[in-house]
Design a protein around this motif. Sequence first.
Motif, mmCIF file in Angstrom:
data_model
loop_
_atom_site.group_PDB
_atom_site.id
_atom_site.type_symbol
_atom_site.label_atom_id
_atom_site.label_comp_id
_atom_site.label_asym_id
_atom_site.label_seq_id
_atom_site.Cartn_x
_atom_site.Cartn_y
_atom_site.Cartn_z
ATOM 1 N N TYR A 7 115.099 36.950 74.374
ATOM 2 C CA TYR A 7 114.457 35.631 74.429
ATOM 3 C C TYR A 7 115.412 34.509 74.081
ATOM 4 O O TYR A 7 115.291 33.406 74.628
ATOM 5 C CB TYR A 7 113.169 35.626 73.599
ATOM 6 N N ARG A 16 108.454 26.049 80.703
ATOM 7 C CA ARG A 16 107.694 25.593 81.867
ATOM 8 C C ARG A 16 106.604 24.632 81.431
ATOM 9 O O ARG A 16 106.017 24.793 80.361
ATOM 10 C CB ARG A 16 107.103 26.784 82.632
ATOM 11 N N ARG A 28 96.930 33.896 81.332
ATOM 12 C CA ARG A 28 96.833 32.776 80.371
ATOM 13 C C ARG A 28 95.585 31.903 80.579
ATOM 14 O O ARG A 28 94.954 31.519 79.598
ATOM 15 C CB ARG A 28 98.131 31.954 80.359
ATOM 16 N N GLY A 47 104.000 34.631 68.283
ATOM 17 C CA GLY A 47 104.787 34.919 69.485
ATOM 18 C C GLY A 47 104.569 33.790 70.487
ATOM 19 O O GLY A 47 104.335 34.039 71.666
ATOM 20 N N ASP A 69 107.564 32.186 66.279
ATOM 21 C CA ASP A 69 108.235 33.073 67.234
ATOM 22 C C ASP A 69 109.550 33.550 66.640
ATOM 23 O O ASP A 69 110.228 32.833 65.899
ATOM 24 C CB ASP A 69 108.492 32.341 68.560
ATOM 25 N N LEU A 70 109.907 34.767 67.009
ATOM 26 C CA LEU A 70 111.143 35.411 66.545
ATOM 27 C C LEU A 70 112.395 34.711 67.061
ATOM 28 O O LEU A 70 113.432 34.697 66.390
ATOM 29 C CB LEU A 70 111.120 36.852 67.069
ATOM 30 N N ASP A 95 109.901 36.273 62.136
ATOM 31 C CA ASP A 95 109.394 37.545 62.636
ATOM 32 C C ASP A 95 107.933 37.667 62.186
ATOM 33 O O ASP A 95 107.665 37.642 60.976
ATOM 34 C CB ASP A 95 110.248 38.673 62.036
ATOM 35 N N VAL A 96 106.998 37.805 63.123
ATOM 36 C CA VAL A 96 105.579 37.858 62.724
ATOM 37 C C VAL A 96 105.253 39.077 61.866
ATOM 38 O O VAL A 96 104.264 39.064 61.143
ATOM 39 C CB VAL A 96 104.584 37.851 63.919
ATOM 40 N N VAL A 111 99.740 35.906 72.824
ATOM 41 C CA VAL A 111 99.778 36.103 74.276
ATOM 42 C C VAL A 111 101.049 36.886 74.641
ATOM 43 O O VAL A 111 102.154 36.365 74.551
ATOM 44 C CB VAL A 111 99.717 34.733 74.999
HETATM 45 C C1 SAM Z 1 106.300 37.187 76.864
HETATM 46 S S1 SAM Z 1 106.777 36.033 75.649
HETATM 47 C C2 SAM Z 1 105.268 35.120 75.508
HETATM 48 C C3 SAM Z 1 105.429 33.777 74.869
HETATM 49 C C4 SAM Z 1 104.155 32.949 74.779
HETATM 50 N N1 SAM Z 1 103.147 33.609 73.986
HETATM 51 C C5 SAM Z 1 103.611 32.646 76.157
HETATM 52 O O1 SAM Z 1 102.542 33.159 76.491
HETATM 53 O O2 SAM Z 1 104.252 31.889 76.898
HETATM 54 C C6 SAM Z 1 106.786 37.023 74.171
HETATM 55 C C7 SAM Z 1 107.252 36.263 72.940
HETATM 56 O O3 SAM Z 1 107.069 37.112 71.787
HETATM 57 C C8 SAM Z 1 108.133 36.836 70.908
HETATM 58 N N2 SAM Z 1 108.264 37.931 69.933
HETATM 59 C C9 SAM Z 1 108.562 39.227 70.188
HETATM 60 N N3 SAM Z 1 108.624 39.926 69.028
HETATM 61 C C10 SAM Z 1 108.325 39.048 68.034
HETATM 62 C C11 SAM Z 1 108.237 39.155 66.614
HETATM 63 N N4 SAM Z 1 108.466 40.319 65.984
HETATM 64 N N5 SAM Z 1 107.928 38.039 65.900
HETATM 65 C C12 SAM Z 1 107.695 36.860 66.533
HETATM 66 N N6 SAM Z 1 107.778 36.701 67.864
HETATM 67 C C13 SAM Z 1 108.091 37.776 68.608
HETATM 68 C C14 SAM Z 1 109.341 36.686 71.814
HETATM 69 O O4 SAM Z 1 110.415 36.038 71.156
HETATM 70 C C15 SAM Z 1 108.734 35.887 72.965
HETATM 71 O O5 SAM Z 1 108.893 34.510 72.786
#
Ligand code: SAM
Length: 248
Positions: A7, A16, A28, A47, A69-70, A95-96, A111
């Motif tokens: 990411y 976007r 979404r 996230g 978000d991570l 990190d969540v 999401v």
């Molecule tokens: C597919 S993207 C979706 C982003 C947003 N929710 C959307 O719908 O546009 C997945 C997101 O989860 C985040 N992510 C993955 N593992 C994570 C964690 N352990 N803690 C926080 N965020 C995390 C990634 O960095 C990424 O931005």
Amino acid sequence: MDTQQVYNQNAQKWLRLEPSSLSDFTARPLVFDACGELAGRSVLDIGCGEGYCARELKCRGAGDYLGVDLSEQMIEAAKLQEAKEPLGIEYRACDVVEFQTERQFDVCIAVFLFNYLRVEDMNKVFRRVYDALATGGEFIFSVPHPFFPFVRVGENPPFYFSAAGKNYFTDVNQQFEGEIWKRSGEPLHVQCVHKTFTDYFDGLRLAGFYTMPEIRELTVTEELVATDEAFFGPLLNEPLHVLFKVKK
Ligand SMILES: C[S@@+](CC[C@H](N)C(=O)[O-])C[C@H]1O[C@@H](n2cnc3c(N)ncnc32)[C@H](O)[C@@H]1O
């Protein structure tokens, strides 16, 4: 590949301001609708990525809004957009799985986050979400449909996960690599740490969610195909994603 790296490297591709990737059409909008009348309700968005959902829900009337978000680069992109067109959204890089808050929220959304976490970590996050929700608060999340990698074979647009040789039951926590396409024709790299339906239901119950979750299995509909047959047609009626909504 490491999630944070993926990411951080692709934040600009994800940024976007209007629907562009397949799931901006197939998932979404249904998450937004599941949030209902927000009317000032506070939202925790775990996230949150570059803030696509945050901006939409804020425009639909959300109150206090915290996105975590991570990826520092995704958060940076979200903050830049917030600086350009302020909506009052707070973003934090963390990190969540480790995230804790004293605050209470009315709604929590996630999401396409849990496809990056192993079952044990997802369960920890479910417990943290339970603690962060006010009584009566709602937890709404979308994930890839657990069957999708097994029914959609072939690495073709507009969406796939590679699960060749993998088994639905014995390959839980295995990471499947995939791609999801934007309507512009650009693919985005995505990952799916596989889970069964049972894993989601068990995790919610262990976290303290005892009411029956509402679930919706999401697909490409005839209506979407009518708007762009070349893009949506290959996935008509395939089980793509699942939306869960549960009340504390
Ligand atoms: C597919 S993207 C979706 C982003 C947003 N929710 C959307 O719908 O546009 C997945 C997101 O989860 C985040 N992510 C993955 N593992 C994570 C964690 N352990 N803690 C926080 N965020 C995390 C990634 O960095 C990424 O931005």
